[in-house]
Design an enzyme around this catalytic site. Sequence first.
Site, PDB file in Angstrom:
ATOM      1  N   HIS A 184       0.854  -1.199   0.000  1.00 22.70           N
ATOM      2  CA  HIS A 184       0.000   0.000   0.000  1.00 22.70           C
ATOM      3  C   HIS A 184       0.887   1.245   0.000  1.00 22.70           C
ATOM      4  CE1 HIS A 184      -4.042  -1.778   1.568  1.00 22.70           C
ATOM      5  NE2 HIS A 184      -3.481  -2.533   0.653  1.00 22.70           N
ATOM      6  N   TYR A 213      -8.974   5.351   7.681  1.00 24.44           N
ATOM      7  CA  TYR A 213      -9.111   5.700   9.100  1.00 24.44           C
ATOM      8  C   TYR A 213     -10.137   6.827   9.180  1.00 24.44           C
ATOM      9  CZ  TYR A 213      -4.693   3.261  10.172  1.00 24.44           C
ATOM     10  OH  TYR A 213      -3.706   2.326  10.349  1.00 24.44           O
ATOM     11  N   PRO A 230      -3.593   0.076  18.899  1.00 23.35           N
ATOM     12  CA  PRO A 230      -3.372  -0.392  17.521  1.00 23.35           C
ATOM     13  C   PRO A 230      -3.520   0.674  16.440  1.00 23.35           C
ATOM     14  CG  PRO A 230      -5.450  -1.242  18.383  1.00 23.35           C
ATOM     15  CD  PRO A 230      -4.778  -0.554  19.513  1.00 23.35           C
ATOM     16  N   LYS A 251       1.642  -0.377  15.008  1.00 25.42           N
ATOM     17  CA  LYS A 251       3.073  -0.454  15.338  1.00 25.42           C
ATOM     18  C   LYS A 251       3.491  -1.700  16.126  1.00 25.42           C
ATOM     19  CE  LYS A 251       4.723   3.149  13.393  1.00 25.42           C
ATOM     20  NZ  LYS A 251       4.381   2.608  12.076  1.00 25.42           N
ATOM     21  N   TYR A 287       4.367   6.337   9.840  1.00 25.87           N
ATOM     22  CA  TYR A 287       3.494   5.207   9.495  1.00 25.87           C
ATOM     23  C   TYR A 287       4.266   4.116   8.754  1.00 25.87           C
ATOM     24  CZ  TYR A 287      -0.848   2.774   8.485  1.00 25.87           C
ATOM     25  OH  TYR A 287      -1.850   1.822   8.439  1.00 25.87           O
TER      26      TYR A 287
HETATM   27  P1  RFL Z   1       2.363 -12.134  21.043  1.00 31.09           P
HETATM   28  O1  RFL Z   1       1.942 -12.157  19.612  1.00 31.09           O
HETATM   29  O2  RFL Z   1       1.342 -11.838  22.068  1.00 31.09           O
HETATM   30  O3  RFL Z   1       3.018 -13.563  21.330  1.00 31.09           O
HETATM   31  C1  RFL Z   1       3.326 -13.990  22.629  1.00 31.09           C
HETATM   32  C2  RFL Z   1       3.280 -15.508  22.651  1.00 31.09           C
HETATM   33  O4  RFL Z   1       3.652 -15.952  23.955  1.00 31.09           O
HETATM   34  C3  RFL Z   1       2.743 -16.977  24.375  1.00 31.09           C
HETATM   35  N1  RFL Z   1       2.745 -17.017  25.845  1.00 31.09           N
HETATM   36  C4  RFL Z   1       3.461 -17.897  26.548  1.00 31.09           C
HETATM   37  N2  RFL Z   1       4.279 -18.892  26.178  1.00 31.09           N
HETATM   38  C5  RFL Z   1       4.883 -19.612  27.165  1.00 31.09           C
HETATM   39  N3  RFL Z   1       4.664 -19.381  28.494  1.00 31.09           N
HETATM   40  C6  RFL Z   1       3.848 -18.394  28.921  1.00 31.09           C
HETATM   41  N4  RFL Z   1       3.667 -18.184  30.225  1.00 31.09           N
HETATM   42  C7  RFL Z   1       3.213 -17.605  27.921  1.00 31.09           C
HETATM   43  N5  RFL Z   1       2.348 -16.562  27.974  1.00 31.09           N
HETATM   44  C8  RFL Z   1       2.079 -16.217  26.710  1.00 31.09           C
HETATM   45  C9  RFL Z   1       1.419 -16.571  23.749  1.00 31.09           C
HETATM   46  O5  RFL Z   1       0.535 -17.670  23.641  1.00 31.09           O
HETATM   47  C10 RFL Z   1       1.881 -16.042  22.402  1.00 31.09           C
HETATM   48  O6  RFL Z   1       1.912 -17.056  21.424  1.00 31.09           O
HETATM   49  O7  RFL Z   1       3.569 -11.122  21.292  1.00 31.09           O
HETATM   50  P2  RFL Z   1       4.764 -10.643  20.331  1.00 31.09           P
HETATM   51  O8  RFL Z   1       5.436 -11.810  19.686  1.00 31.09           O
HETATM   52  O9  RFL Z   1       5.537  -9.682  21.126  1.00 31.09           O
HETATM   53  O10 RFL Z   1       4.016  -9.866  19.124  1.00 31.09           O
HETATM   54  C11 RFL Z   1       3.351  -8.650  19.345  1.00 31.09           C
HETATM   55  C12 RFL Z   1       2.130  -8.551  18.416  1.00 31.09           C
HETATM   56  O11 RFL Z   1       1.336  -9.708  18.551  1.00 31.09           O
HETATM   57  C13 RFL Z   1       1.282  -7.297  18.722  1.00 31.09           C
HETATM   58  O12 RFL Z   1       2.093  -6.212  19.037  1.00 31.09           O
HETATM   59  C14 RFL Z   1       0.395  -6.905  17.520  1.00 31.09           C
HETATM   60  O13 RFL Z   1      -0.576  -7.878  17.252  1.00 31.09           O
HETATM   61  C15 RFL Z   1      -0.289  -5.566  17.774  1.00 31.09           C
HETATM   62  N6  RFL Z   1      -1.194  -5.159  16.675  1.00 31.09           N
HETATM   63  C16 RFL Z   1      -0.688  -4.617  15.506  1.00 31.09           C
HETATM   64  N7  RFL Z   1       0.648  -4.510  15.322  1.00 31.09           N
HETATM   65  C17 RFL Z   1       1.134  -4.061  14.115  1.00 31.09           C
HETATM   66  O14 RFL Z   1       2.360  -3.951  13.972  1.00 31.09           O
HETATM   67  N8  RFL Z   1       0.317  -3.711  13.063  1.00 31.09           N
HETATM   68  C18 RFL Z   1      -1.044  -3.810  13.168  1.00 31.09           C
HETATM   69  O15 RFL Z   1      -1.748  -3.555  12.188  1.00 31.09           O
HETATM   70  C19 RFL Z   1      -1.591  -4.229  14.435  1.00 31.09           C
HETATM   71  N9  RFL Z   1      -2.915  -4.344  14.602  1.00 31.09           N
HETATM   72  C20 RFL Z   1      -2.560  -5.344  16.807  1.00 31.09           C
HETATM   73  C21 RFL Z   1      -3.423  -4.907  15.743  1.00 31.09           C
HETATM   74  C22 RFL Z   1      -3.120  -5.950  17.924  1.00 31.09           C
HETATM   75  C23 RFL Z   1      -4.470  -6.110  18.008  1.00 31.09           C
HETATM   76  N10 RFL Z   1      -4.947  -6.777  19.147  1.00 31.09           N
HETATM   77  C24 RFL Z   1      -5.809  -7.895  19.061  1.00 31.09           C
HETATM   78  C25 RFL Z   1      -4.312  -6.529  20.403  1.00 31.09           C
HETATM   79  C26 RFL Z   1      -4.788  -5.049  15.834  1.00 31.09           C
HETATM   80  C27 RFL Z   1      -5.315  -5.620  16.973  1.00 31.09           C
HETATM   81  C28 RFL Z   1      -6.809  -5.717  17.049  1.00 31.09           C
HETATM   82  C1  PHB Z   2      -5.617  -4.344  10.784  1.00 31.55           C
HETATM   83  O1  PHB Z   2      -5.756  -4.560   9.562  1.00 31.55           O
HETATM   84  O2  PHB Z   2      -5.877  -5.214  11.626  1.00 31.55           O
HETATM   85  C2  PHB Z   2      -5.147  -3.021  11.246  1.00 31.55           C
HETATM   86  C3  PHB Z   2      -4.756  -2.085  10.325  1.00 31.55           C
HETATM   87  C4  PHB Z   2      -4.324  -0.832  10.762  1.00 31.55           C
HETATM   88  C5  PHB Z   2      -4.297  -0.554  12.116  1.00 31.55           C
HETATM   89  C6  PHB Z   2      -4.677  -1.507  13.034  1.00 31.55           C
HETATM   90  C7  PHB Z   2      -5.114  -2.752  12.605  1.00 31.55           C
HETATM   91  O3  PHB Z   2      -3.906   0.670  12.518  1.00 31.55           O
END
Ligand code: RFL
Ligand code: PHB
Length: 395
Positions: free
Chosen positions: A75, A204, A296, A300, A388
């Site tokens: 994008h 957005y 989110p 990032k 971004y």
């Molecule tokens: P994770 O992905 O949470 O993985 C951690 C892993 O550790 C396991 N775990 C354990 N394992 C062993 N022993 C324990 N005691 C444990 N406790 C937990 C878990 O089961 C899991 O598998 O962390 P990590 O690797 O640091 O990754 C971070 C990302 O997941 C997170 O920052 C992103 O998802 C945030 N986020 C977004 N980030 C972006 O860069 N771009 C995006 O567009 C974006 N959109 C989002 C998001 C997060 C969202 N939610 C659901 C919070 C959109 C949403 C809605």
């Molecule tokens: C997503 O596609 O899940 C998404 C995209 C942009 C954001 C957060 C989540 O800022």
Amino acid sequence: MHRTQTQVGIVGAGPAGLMLSHLLQLHGIHSVVLETRSRQYCEERIRAGVLEQGSVDMLRSAGVASRLDKEGMRHEGIELGLNRVRHRIPLSELTNGKAVTVYGQHEVVKDLIARRIADRGDMRFECGTVSLHAIDGPRPFLRCEREGEADEIHCDYIAGCDGFHGISRPSIPDGALTGYERTYPFAWLGILAEAPPTREELLYMYHDRGFALYSMRSPALTRLYLQCRPDEDIDDWSDDRIWSELHTRLGCADGWRPQEGRVLQKGITWMRSYVIEPMQYGRVYLAGDAAHIVPPTGAKGMNLAMADVRVLAEAMRACYKDNSSARLEQYSAVCLRRVWKAQRFSWWMTSLLHRFEDASPFERRLQIAELEYLTGSRAAAASLAENYVGLPMEC
Ligand code: RFL
Ligand code: PHB
């Protein structure tokens, strides 16, 4: 009891833990990954979707981007909506050709797991209860226990990559680290819909009823979010109610509105900013959501997780291959510089686009003025674009 010896014991098989284990393998450093959940759960958990240019470059140079290169959607802009009118921010034009790539986090996780398996990496899913021991001495170890059976993983270093609710951060003694936190008075209700995206870029939208986001996962799947109350019960949101609210908030003056489709998943995500300092204690190095959470809005979280493990893997390489611990000592300071800039950006995007119930009429007018400035000034848009697509890795 079974005992394993490794160089780095990694807790968590999310993007941070898996990428770290892969990067260490490329440097010839052995690791063991412990994950409480099943492989299927990790591969199907729908979360982030936007990869910064630097994360894409990193996945490519680490040799794990062949599917990303085929299926990821590049994008070169995003849209900001105000008063039912869309304004494009031309990301690439404003950043010397950089872009973001829309590719689901669970797809990154699938690709990394497949590669770790191909490389015969030691990854243990459904490993039971994990605990950290002797972390301030020279010989730390991890213990996992399931149905009375215990495994001990003895290592030189522990990488806490177990997310915000993991065990690594709470295993560090009280008072050793300082946490900085901000919670927001709203949450996001997100859905994954079986509907082909009808916009080419993310939208957005600022709306009087609250923020909404139009995103996607593939040519067949749309991802949409609505600002909602943090205590909202998902059962109060029927699919019809969700679509009606999405049409109200995202519908534009030119007649565009999101296309409906079967709702495949829905959930509520709370919003928080959190940083722990330093990101290290004794032989434990925290990375990704274990050390920091961003709301989110700026997309990032996963990108910061990738940036952390890049620094950590490089520091461990210097330690094992060049016999120099200087980079490991700098790990936290180097990561935190980037983390705080991403915190600032995520907080700013969140404040700009959401409805704050307690905002005064004056504050609401300021919010609109800021959006109008951003969509009308190339200088303001360039700052958004630079953040971004992702600040340079060495930043
Ligand atoms: P994770 O992905 O949470 O993985 C951690 C892993 O550790 C396991 N775990 C354990 N394992 C062993 N022993 C324990 N005691 C444990 N406790 C937990 C878990 O089961 C899991 O598998 O962390 P990590 O690797 O640091 O990754 C971070 C990302 O997941 C997170 O920052 C992103 O998802 C945030 N986020 C977004 N980030 C972006 O860069 N771009 C995006 O567009 C974006 N959109 C989002 C998001 C997060 C969202 N939610 C659901 C919070 C959109 C949403 C809605
Ligand atoms: C997503 O596609 O899940 C998404 C995209 C942009 C954001 C957060 C989540 O800022």
